[in-house]
Write a protein that holds these residues in place. Structure first.
Motif, PDB file in Angstrom:
ATOM      1  N   CYS A   1      14.843  -3.686 -34.197  1.00  0.00           N
ATOM      2  CA  CYS A   1      13.485  -4.194 -34.161  1.00  0.00           C
ATOM      3  C   CYS A   1      13.370  -5.416 -35.066  1.00  0.00           C
ATOM      4  N   VAL A   2      13.437  -6.643 -34.597  1.00  0.00           N
ATOM      5  CA  VAL A   2      13.177  -7.099 -33.253  1.00  0.00           C
ATOM      6  C   VAL A   2      14.127  -8.246 -32.892  1.00  0.00           C
ATOM      7  N   ASN A   3      14.123  -8.618 -31.610  1.00  0.00           N
ATOM      8  CA  ASN A   3      14.841  -9.794 -31.130  1.00  0.00           C
ATOM      9  C   ASN A   3      14.040 -11.048 -31.492  1.00  0.00           C
ATOM     10  N   THR A   4      14.421 -12.191 -30.946  1.00  0.00           N
ATOM     11  CA  THR A   4      13.757 -13.449 -31.301  1.00  0.00           C
ATOM     12  C   THR A   4      12.391 -13.579 -30.631  1.00  0.00           C
ATOM     13  N   LEU A   5      11.546 -14.397 -31.242  1.00  0.00           N
ATOM     14  CA  LEU A   5      10.227 -14.695 -30.674  1.00  0.00           C
ATOM     15  C   LEU A   5      10.350 -15.878 -29.722  1.00  0.00           C
ATOM     16  N   LEU A   6       9.730 -15.754 -28.564  1.00  0.00           N
ATOM     17  CA  LEU A   6       9.787 -16.833 -27.583  1.00  0.00           C
ATOM     18  C   LEU A   6       9.066 -18.069 -28.133  1.00  0.00           C
ATOM     19  N   GLY A   7       9.774 -19.210 -28.108  1.00  0.00           N
ATOM     20  CA  GLY A   7       9.200 -20.427 -28.673  1.00  0.00           C
ATOM     21  C   GLY A   7       9.508 -21.657 -27.834  1.00  0.00           C
ATOM     22  N   LEU A   8       8.880 -22.756 -28.197  1.00  0.00           N
ATOM     23  CA  LEU A   8       9.070 -24.019 -27.473  1.00  0.00           C
ATOM     24  C   LEU A   8       8.942 -25.168 -28.467  1.00  0.00           C
ATOM     25  N   VAL A   9       9.939 -26.048 -28.500  1.00  0.00           N
ATOM     26  CA  VAL A   9       9.869 -27.256 -29.309  1.00  0.00           C
ATOM     27  C   VAL A   9       9.904 -28.447 -28.363  1.00  0.00           C
ATOM     28  N   ILE A  10       8.988 -29.390 -28.575  1.00  0.00           N
ATOM     29  CA  ILE A  10       8.845 -30.522 -27.661  1.00  0.00           C
ATOM     30  C   ILE A  10       9.229 -31.827 -28.357  1.00  0.00           C
ATOM     31  N   ASP A  11      10.013 -32.637 -27.670  1.00  0.00           N
ATOM     32  CA  ASP A  11      10.320 -33.990 -28.116  1.00  0.00           C
ATOM     33  C   ASP A  11       9.176 -34.879 -27.618  1.00  0.00           C
ATOM     34  N   VAL A  12       8.371 -35.379 -28.537  1.00  0.00           N
ATOM     35  CA  VAL A  12       7.162 -36.078 -28.110  1.00  0.00           C
ATOM     36  C   VAL A  12       7.474 -37.444 -27.495  1.00  0.00           C
ATOM     37  N   GLU A  13       8.629 -38.004 -27.801  1.00  0.00           N
ATOM     38  CA  GLU A  13       8.985 -39.296 -27.216  1.00  0.00           C
ATOM     39  C   GLU A  13       9.257 -39.151 -25.715  1.00  0.00           C
ATOM     40  N   SER A  14      10.072 -38.150 -25.383  1.00  0.00           N
ATOM     41  CA  SER A  14      10.422 -37.961 -23.971  1.00  0.00           C
ATOM     42  C   SER A  14       9.477 -36.988 -23.273  1.00  0.00           C
ATOM     43  N   ARG A  15       8.649 -36.280 -24.071  1.00  0.00           N
ATOM     44  CA  ARG A  15       7.741 -35.246 -23.556  1.00  0.00           C
ATOM     45  C   ARG A  15       8.493 -34.149 -22.817  1.00  0.00           C
ATOM     46  N   ARG A  16       9.695 -33.906 -23.272  1.00  0.00           N
ATOM     47  CA  ARG A  16      10.497 -32.825 -22.694  1.00  0.00           C
ATOM     48  C   ARG A  16      10.817 -31.805 -23.784  1.00  0.00           C
ATOM     49  N   PRO A  17      11.164 -30.567 -23.380  1.00  0.00           N
ATOM     50  CA  PRO A  17      11.593 -29.596 -24.395  1.00  0.00           C
ATOM     51  C   PRO A  17      12.856 -30.099 -25.098  1.00  0.00           C
ATOM     52  N   ARG A  18      13.012 -29.741 -26.365  1.00  0.00           N
ATOM     53  CA  ARG A  18      14.217 -30.148 -27.087  1.00  0.00           C
ATOM     54  C   ARG A  18      15.436 -29.357 -26.630  1.00  0.00           C
ATOM     55  N   LEU A  19      15.208 -28.159 -26.078  1.00  0.00           N
ATOM     56  CA  LEU A  19      16.330 -27.359 -25.568  1.00  0.00           C
ATOM     57  C   LEU A  19      16.457 -27.570 -24.066  1.00  0.00           C
ATOM     58  N   ALA A  20      17.694 -27.643 -23.594  1.00  0.00           N
ATOM     59  CA  ALA A  20      17.919 -27.872 -22.164  1.00  0.00           C
ATOM     60  C   ALA A  20      17.315 -26.745 -21.322  1.00  0.00           C
ATOM     61  N   PHE A  21      17.321 -25.518 -21.849  1.00  0.00           N
ATOM     62  CA  PHE A  21      16.797 -24.368 -21.107  1.00  0.00           C
ATOM     63  C   PHE A  21      15.270 -24.374 -21.070  1.00  0.00           C
ATOM     64  N   GLY A  22      14.669 -25.165 -21.950  1.00  0.00           N
ATOM     65  CA  GLY A  22      13.204 -25.179 -22.058  1.00  0.00           C
ATOM     66  C   GLY A  22      12.768 -24.374 -23.260  1.00  0.00           C
ATOM     67  N   THR A  23      12.334 -23.145 -23.025  1.00  0.00           N
ATOM     68  CA  THR A  23      11.960 -22.274 -24.146  1.00  0.00           C
ATOM     69  C   THR A  23      13.214 -21.710 -24.812  1.00  0.00           C
ATOM     70  N   GLY A  24      13.036 -21.122 -25.973  1.00  0.00           N
ATOM     71  CA  GLY A  24      14.152 -20.498 -26.681  1.00  0.00           C
ATOM     72  C   GLY A  24      13.656 -19.346 -27.531  1.00  0.00           C
ATOM     73  N   GLY A  25      14.561 -18.739 -28.263  1.00  0.00           N
ATOM     74  CA  GLY A  25      14.219 -17.625 -29.135  1.00  0.00           C
ATOM     75  C   GLY A  25      14.200 -18.093 -30.580  1.00  0.00           C
ATOM     76  N   LEU A  26      13.081 -17.829 -31.251  1.00  0.00           N
ATOM     77  CA  LEU A  26      12.918 -18.261 -32.648  1.00  0.00           C
ATOM     78  C   LEU A  26      13.414 -17.179 -33.599  1.00  0.00           C
ATOM     79  N   SER A  27      14.225 -17.599 -34.570  1.00  0.00           N
ATOM     80  CA  SER A  27      14.752 -16.665 -35.565  1.00  0.00           C
ATOM     81  C   SER A  27      14.642 -17.303 -36.941  1.00  0.00           C
TER      82      SER A  27
END
Lengths: 314, 265
Positions: free
Chosen positions: A191-217
């Motif tokens: 208890c517990v795994n990672t929290l679902l998160g999202l980091v955005i590159d504001v220059e490209s307006r794309r997620p910083r991770l290729a998969f999009g969302t990721g797990g926050l630890s």
């Protein structure tokens, strides 16, 4: 004064409550030359499916305030290669070996578990129903109590080893999932795994991770993880392993006081392979300072304020 | 063998702009490191920023058990390192990764660096000199402030060719221009070594391919752990005889790769 750090979790006698968390310690052998693996209470392997997995495209990791967002996607060698090539090397170390079991389907979880049931040296199975970085399986199972029950039930029937589902924090009420696991025959909970998160590159307006969302630890999630550990531990009779941003003895103690029987250390393994020695020393010092002789005396001792006290106005 | 230690900063030399030279004491790194290998290092033990950072080792002084990093303070991790005072502790693991492979006898080493990518080539130049070989260093940057690590090479007697994009020092243009001119003029039997931004690495690799020259590139993807467990730094590599590329950890199987094996994306 000699203090006792050994804990018993679901029939597994651990020499101390510190376990290396899945996905942060490789298969264990990577750390062989850097530390004495015998210092650890246990190791949880990287997640394993039946077949090898490529994982997600890169970039896969990005640093965040006091944390790490990852979408590795369970890259791994597959359970057969693990049993044939890695396990024989690991069993020479005096530590408990837990294997993190993954699957795209309920049947795959059961099959991986069956293979590990007969493998010499495996101490227990952690069931990964909470990885946020795969399209099938993972969190899809851990986000639905009926699916959670089905997976744990199938694994339970496939093995005599201790079965330890790893719960997702990305749910409204974790106690529902904790109880579902207990009813399906789980021996303990992670208890517990990672929290679902999202980091955005504001220059490209794309997620910083290729998969999009990721797990926050990392330390960023620790208060959330301590709260969920506390809730889960009160909801079930089976022991709970606390996980989330642990890097110091103080962090370990928070989880134990909240009700965890042992803990897993994750992201901190990337940062400091020397931490186990320091944390063990500091845990002993804490027990001595509080006149305690056994780490188990700390477990579940949270003095949480009652409603009257919480609502009292100055 | 890589060793994890809390190590003191023993010397700090600020250069122009955001560049700095940091010297630490770490016996294993000082004695065992080879050019192209790196360390994972973080200033102090605070939780912020969480991760250590990878840096190529610029030089070692085994007799003093010291090694030196050349870095540019651009983000949180590098700024905290650059702000360390002598005596402060850093958490450091090294030496890590696969080093550059020396050129075969009779081949010239042509080192191509962009900005702080120059760091491993001082060590490589010293190793080459110690074994009686020689090298030529092509050092590029946006402007003069980005090509500051020149005097140690001049001190060594190495041939150094500088290029800046704004023409403030040396040849005007990208570093691959003087490299190409040299290859045209001398047609040497050579091995290319490259360390710098991805675009420069790719350009040097393509150049090597066209000329039929072997080339080793030092890749610099985001790294979490440095020891092959986080799987954050994987790169596509296809070795001879392999039907398709595989994800390989830049930290353990690299950072130095044969450029022909790298699948450029």
């Amino acid at each position: 004064m000699d203090v006792k750090l050994g804990v018993d979790v679901a029939g597994m006698a651990l020499k101390n409550p510190l376990i290396a968390a899945s996905g942060t310690f490789g298969y264990g052998v990577e750390y062989e030359s850097l530390m004495d693996l015998g210092l650890l209470g246990g190791i949880v392997s990287k997640g394993l499916y039946l077949e090898p997995r490529l994982g997600n495209p890169t970039p896969r990791i990005v640093e965040t305030p006091a944390g790490l967002l990852n979408a590795i996607g369970l890259q791994g060698v597959g359970v057969r290669a693990f049993v044939a090539d890695v396990l024989p090397r690991l069993t020479k170390h005096d530590t408990a070996l837990l294997v993190n079991v993954c699957g795209d389907t309920v049947e795959e979880y059961a099959e991986v578990s069956r293979i590990l049931d007969g493998a010499p040296g495996v101490t227990g199975l952690e069931i990964n129903i909470s990885c946020p970085n795969v399209k099938k399986g993972g969190m899809a199972f851990g986000g639905d109590p009926r699916m959670t029950f089905e997976v744990v039930d199938a694994v339970r029937k496939a093995t005599r080893l201790p079965v330890i589902p790893k719960l997702s924090p990305n749910v409204g009420d974790i106690t529902i999932f904790a109880r579902a696991c207990e009813e399906a025959g789980a021996d303990a909970l992670s208890c517990v795994n990672t929290l679902l998160g999202l980091v955005i590159d504001v220059e490209s307006r794309r997620p910083r991770l290729a998969f999009g969302t990721g797990g926050l630890s990392g330390p960023a999630i620790r208060p959330v993880a301590v709260r969920m550990t506390w809730q889960a531990a009160r909801a079930v009779r089976i022991p709970v392993l606390g996980i989330g941003g642990i890097a110091t003895a103080n962090d370990v103690l928070e989880f134990l006081i909240a009700g965890a029987r042992a803990v897993q250390i994750g992201t901190a393994n990337f940062v400091d392979p020397g931490l186990y020695e320091r944390v063990l020393t500091d845990l002993r010092a804490y027990l001595e300072r509080h006149g305690l002789t056994d780490i188990n005396q700390v477990v579940g001792t949270l003095e949480y304020p009652g409603d009257a006290e919480r609502e009292r106005r100055g | 063998m890589a060793r994890n230690r809390d190590i003191p900063l023993v010397r700090r030399e600020a250069l122009d702009g955001a560049y700095v030279l940091l010297t630490f004491r770490h016996p294993e790194i000082a004695h065992e490191a080879r050019a192209g290998q790196f360390v994972m290092i973080k200033a102090g033990i605070s939780a912020e920023p969480p991760l250590r950072r990878p840096f190529s080792i610029m030089s070692v002084a085994p007799e003093r058990e010291e090694f030196t990093l050349f870095l540019k303070a651009i983000g949180q991790g590098t700024r905290r390192l650059a702000a360390m005072d002598v005596g402060d502790l850093a958490q450091c693991l090294g030496p890590l990764g696969q080093p550059f492979v020396a050129p075969p006898e009779g081949s010239e080493a042509l080192m191509v660096a962009g900005g702080y990518g120059i760091a491993p080539f001082l060590m490589l130049s010293r190793q080459l000199q110690a074994s009686g070989g020689a090298g030529r260093v092509f050092y590029g940057g946006r402007s003069a402030g980005d090509v500051q690590l020149r005097s140690p090479f001049e001190h060594l007697g190495a041939t150094l060719v500088v290029a800046t994009e704004d023409g403030s020092l040396g040849v005007t243009g990208r570093v691959t221009a003087p490299l190409e001119a040299y290859l045209d003029a001398a047609a040497p039997k050579a091995v290319l070594y490259a360390c710098g931004p991805d675009a420069m690495l790719h350009a040097v690799a393509s150049l090597a391919e066209r000329r039929g020259l072997p080339c080793q590139v030092s890749l610099d993807p985001w790294m979490g752990c440095g020891i092959g467990t986080c799987l954050g730094c994987v790169v596509w590599i296809q070795k001879p005889g392999e039907a398709r590329p595989k994800y390989r950890c830049a930290c353990t199987e690299g950072p130095v790769f044969d450029s022909r094996h790298v699948v450029w994306t």
